[in-house]
Design an enzyme around this catalytic site. Sequence first.
Site, PDB file in Angstrom:
ATOM      1  CG  HIS A   1      -0.390   0.334   2.512  1.00 49.57           C
ATOM      2  ND1 HIS A   1       0.077  -0.614   3.404  1.00 49.57           N
ATOM      3  CD2 HIS A   1      -0.202   1.530   3.126  1.00 49.57           C
ATOM      4  CE1 HIS A   1       0.514  -0.015   4.493  1.00 49.57           C
ATOM      5  NE2 HIS A   1       0.366   1.285   4.356  1.00 49.57           N
TER       6      HIS A   1
ATOM      7  CB  SER B   1       3.032   1.850   6.023  1.00 45.84           C
ATOM      8  OG  SER B   1       1.844   1.979   6.759  1.00 45.84           O
TER       9      SER B   1
ATOM     10  CG  ASP C   1       0.253  -3.988   2.874  1.00 47.06           C
ATOM     11  OD1 ASP C   1       0.615  -3.509   1.792  1.00 47.06           O
ATOM     12  OD2 ASP C   1       0.074  -3.319   3.908  1.00 47.06           O
TER      13      ASP C   1
END
Lengths: 246, 425
Positions: A38, A194, A92
Amino acid sequence: IFGGQPAKIENFPWQVFFNHPTAGGALINEYWVLTAAHVVEKNSDPSMYAGITALRLADLENAQRLYTKRVIIHPGWKEDDDLNPRTNFDNDIALVQLKDPVKMGPKFSPICLPGTSSEYNLSPGDMGLISGWGRTEKRLHVINLRGAKVPVTSLETCKQVKEENPTARPEDYVITDNMICAGEKGVDSCKGDSGGAFAFQVPNVKAPKFYVAGLVSWGKKCGAYGVYTKVKNYVDWILKTMQENS
Amino acid sequence: FSAEPTMHGEILSPNYPQAYPNDVVKSWDIEVPEGFGIHLYFTHVDIEPSESCAYDSVQIISGGIEEGRLCGQRTSKSPNSPIIEEFQFPYNKLQVVFTSDFSIEEQFTGFAAYYTAIDVNECTDFTDVPCSHFCNNFIGGYFCSCPPEYFLHDDMRNCGVNCSGDVFTALIGEISSPNYPNPYPENSRCEYQIQLQEGFQVVVTMQREDFDVEPADSEGNCPDSLTFAAKNQQFGPYCGDGFPGPLTIRTQSNTLGIVFQTDLMGQKKGWKLRYHGDPISCPKESTANSNWEPDKAKYVFKDVVKITCVDGFEVVEGHVSSTSYYSTCQSDGQWSNSGLKCQPVYCGIPDPIANGKVEEPENSVFGTVIHYTCEEPYYYMEHEEGGEYRCAANGRWVNDQLGIELPRCIPVCGVPTEPFQVQQK
């Protein structure tokens, strides 16, 4: 990082800074950066830097700028739509191939990939390290790299974090076996972290070495439990992808 | 003289039936068993007469009060009865005192009296009414009883009705005093509860004419009263003819206790009220950075709004940022997700360029403008107007011509550092 403390890039020399938006990645060799899908799904040419502790212009100018050759997102990652925030984070994981090799040194050094043996299976209570420039309890954006030590918990713990969105559907925020749940009250990763590595010591080696067991992926809230991509499930895909594109 | 309680007895003056001596004071304490009264009667009275029996006399004292004083020579008024004088007392104790003085000139034989225990009618013999409703006398005591549907309180004297315990949970309802509009029962305490689900406040409405409760005394105290108790406040006590409080009471609470207390007397028509649950409202907050959908003047419990950030603002929830979020009006009047706010989009640190500079912005948020410059005079910007970048709604530094592409600094060509000076020949 919630509940963390200031760190130096020498503590996490594999840490790669992604600019626009702020995110992290893990250097796994001279040419490849591992990150969350992402982070790069809407940016095929991310702006990356290695070897920086503080996000200041002067530091960026002196850091190694990493230029993207190609971004490869895991084929299992589901395309997002622009209208609703993403709620499904299965698979992910992504690889960023670099145009030029990173010159290794005290501030630039890759992290190992996990082995496929059972020694690399994690159990609740195992402690790992996270790092990043993401949100803290007090600030939406930080200058200095921060790190924290968090315990692995059961996936059930993350499932039970209360969902406050009244329009959430049952298929939202699914938790799969491709994920690791980790954290404790007050210690967690958050937005901006992230793609960074959830690092553990390689078992049964004399000199301490770290491997990337997880990648910071998502969480309904920050400050308790976060969900990490379980890298062990993707080692074959990582090795195959690197081999095919080298 | 004193003795154990007896059912009957005789009292005779000293030396009776011989003449009593001078200068004597003698008293008798008469006691019969509890629950009985005393019937005292004289069959013989022969005591020196005097004005108000001031010299010699026999006194009958009950509870410290002289109930009678006898002297003189008395005979029975009825040929069929030996009783000259008699007394009946509803108490079980009595004192009789005989007194003679010095100055007696004649011989008097004194008195002869008898007493017996008699049943007292506790229901009627005293000023105080012992029972709130029915009184039942028996020898040695009494007991109280109540009409149907009433019960006898623990004090064994007062009757009340069982009127407590009703719990009202419906969102709308009507409650009235027992027997309404007929007189409510006396000496009762009726406790009711309205318990609505959280998120609703109890609103009570009362018509003035639906309220008729024994009015307050001169000091303003209500003998009978209606009182409402919400979480943090009390309404009432109310009494009188016509409701004296506000006709609509907004309790700010989802529960309400109602207490109707009555005393022994003065029953009136009572009261009747209506209530309903009013959903708690949540404040409409400032919408400077966001739009609320649906846009309403008032939001109430369970309302869900979608809060959409205006261009250039985003909301960060967990690891995810988005342009909108949902909020629900909760039972406590607060919005869920109240910690979420639309914040200006963050563009991060601008990327450095080769052979050029950019100033470090104070805050890299939506709308911030930065300028790239090239290291003059040796480099120039490829695009003349390409130096200004603005933090855009998508979180990127954007230039009007180049978009997110960074400016390039191109070497200046053909410009000597020092001009070549041609010397004249």
